[in-house]
Design an enzyme around this catalytic site. Structure first.
Site, PDB file in Angstrom:
ATOM      1  N   GLN A 199       0.862  -1.181   0.000  1.00  0.00           N
ATOM      2  CA  GLN A 199       0.000   0.000   0.000  1.00  0.00           C
ATOM      3  C   GLN A 199       0.900   1.234   0.000  1.00  0.00           C
ATOM      4  OE1 GLN A 199      -3.843  -0.761   0.266  1.00  0.00           O
ATOM      5  NE2 GLN A 199      -2.564  -2.284  -0.763  1.00  0.00           N
ATOM      6  N   ARG A 219      -4.285   3.562   4.677  1.00  0.00           N
ATOM      7  CA  ARG A 219      -3.583   4.296   3.632  1.00  0.00           C
ATOM      8  C   ARG A 219      -4.006   3.784   2.256  1.00  0.00           C
ATOM      9  NH1 ARG A 219       0.932   4.783   5.712  1.00  0.00           N
ATOM     10  NH2 ARG A 219       2.009   5.769   3.950  1.00  0.00           N
ATOM     11  N   ALA A 240     -11.648   2.470   4.812  1.00  0.00           N
ATOM     12  CA  ALA A 240     -10.734   1.635   4.029  1.00  0.00           C
ATOM     13  C   ALA A 240      -9.897   2.454   3.051  1.00  0.00           C
ATOM     14  CB  ALA A 240     -11.527   0.559   3.298  1.00  0.00           C
ATOM     15  N   HIS A 241      -9.014   1.762   2.339  1.00  0.00           N
ATOM     16  CA  HIS A 241      -8.055   2.451   1.470  1.00  0.00           C
ATOM     17  C   HIS A 241      -8.737   3.153   0.293  1.00  0.00           C
ATOM     18  CE1 HIS A 241      -7.248  -1.617  -0.821  1.00  0.00           C
ATOM     19  NE2 HIS A 241      -8.515  -1.289  -0.801  1.00  0.00           N
ATOM     20  N   ASN A 242      -8.160   4.318  -0.034  1.00  0.00           N
ATOM     21  CA  ASN A 242      -8.579   5.124  -1.187  1.00  0.00           C
ATOM     22  C   ASN A 242      -9.974   5.734  -1.050  1.00  0.00           C
ATOM     23  OD1 ASN A 242      -6.783   2.665  -2.623  1.00  0.00           O
ATOM     24  ND2 ASN A 242      -6.217   4.758  -3.165  1.00  0.00           N
TER      25      ASN A 242
END
Length: 350
Positions: A199, A219, A240-242
């Protein structure tokens, strides 16, 4: 103990003062329990009965409720009593600092850029290349990773973990146990084996935000996870990511937001909501607690899907009926086919 006379509070709030301008206020209280030196508020007419009985030294009320203020109780007339109460509570806030000075047990890498006015508590760790702004407070046991940036007046309560390269905007508060910048849940499946995807993005948090205790913000996988200015996130949430969250959005406790979702500005999301990944929620959407959001929301409004609690007996009856839905559907389908056949036959006879 901080104190303000009512004249000072009226000036601060832009309020109309009725009563003793020299009355000293040292604390906030509810209408039911208010007493000498305390100020309360009325923002909901259903609690008006408490206003007529209150012993608070002063109350924050709208002009519509001013007639119900009892004799001997001072009043500040304001447009929004609840917002005014928040402003006064800030002035009277007695919350201690997360840290004072730099504790001898703190570990600060020589390459970190730490403002002289920053306070760093016991056993906190500041890694290489981190940037710590003016008047930052870093509580005991916190970790600030390599190249992380904390802008002016950021406050980390004890045991917050800020991973490498995470950026936190000015005046943001992060409560104990929060983890910012941990790896997103990114894996590829190769014939049953999970292959980790590094990530390499980070987390960017805007100014004037508040992140609740034990909340985690992952991240980004490649791009960043972005939290806009003045976003408030309650305890025990998972971002969560993004994910992108627009400015001024509020998210209540235990909510889960899956990866790559974009949430608009001024949204309100109730507790324990679950939001699917790779969807977009428009500005101003209100999502009720325990809602399951599976598809994009494109129009401003209120959205709900949680099932309200009922008595156990009613729940058992309803569950028994739900189990028969497929059978009922098939019967209705057959009846519709029979009805169509009868209508066709009747038409042919004519």
């Amino acid at each position: 103990m901080r104190s303000y006379c009512l004249a000072e509070l009226a000036e601060h709030l832009g309020a109309e003062l009725i009563g003793d301008a020299t009355c000293s206020i040292t604390a906030t209280a509810t209408l039911e329990r208010g007493g000498e030196g305390q100020i309360s508020f009325l923002s909901n007419s259903k609690y008006r009965k408490y206003l007529t009985e209150t012993r608070a030294a002063a109350v924050l009320v709208s002009a519509d409720d001013s007639a119900f203020v009892p004799p001997g109780v001072n009043a500040l007339l304001v447009k929004d009593p609840y917002v005014a109460f928040a402003r006064v509570a800030q002035l009277l806030d007695s919350t201690p600092a997360a840290a004072n000075g730099v504790h001898p047990s703190a570990s600060i890498d020589p390459t970190a850029d730490v403002a002289a006015s920053a306070a760093i508590g016991p056993n906190a760790v500041i890694a290489a290349g981190a940037v710590i702004g003016e008047n930052v407070q870093i509580g005991a046991g916190c970790f600030v990773g390599e190249q992380a940036v904390l802008a002016d007046n950021v406050r980390l309560w004890p045991n917050v973990s800020v991973y490498h390269a995470v950026k936190i905007g000015s005046n943001t508060i992060v409560h104990s146990g929060a983890v910012l910048g941990s790896d997103g849940f990114g894996f590829a499946n190769e014939r049953g084996n999970w292959v980790k995807i590094p990530q390499t993005g980070t987390v960017v948090i805007g100014a004037d935000c508040e992140i609740g205790a034990n909340t985690t913000i992952d991240r980004g996988a490649i791009d960043n996870t972005v939290i806009g200015n003045n976003v408030i996130i309650d305890n025990l949430c998972q971002i969560a990511h993004n994910v992108h969250i627009g400015e001024h959005t509020a998210i209540a406790g235990a909510t889960v937001v899956a990866g790559s979702t974009r949430i608009g500005r001024y949204c309100i999301i109730g507790g324990a909501a679950v939001i699917n990944g790779h969807i977009e929620i428009c500005d101003g959407a209100h999502i009720s607690g325990m809602a399951m959001v599976m598809k994009p929301i494109t129009e401003k409004g209120v959205y709900s899907s949680g099932i309200p609690a009922v008595s156990n007996l009613d729940w058992r009856k309803n569950t028994a009926k739900l189990r028969q839905i497929d059978q009922l559907y098939q019967r209705v389908k057959q009846l519709e086919q029979q009805l169509t056949s009868m209508q066709t036959a009747t038409g042919a006879d004519h």
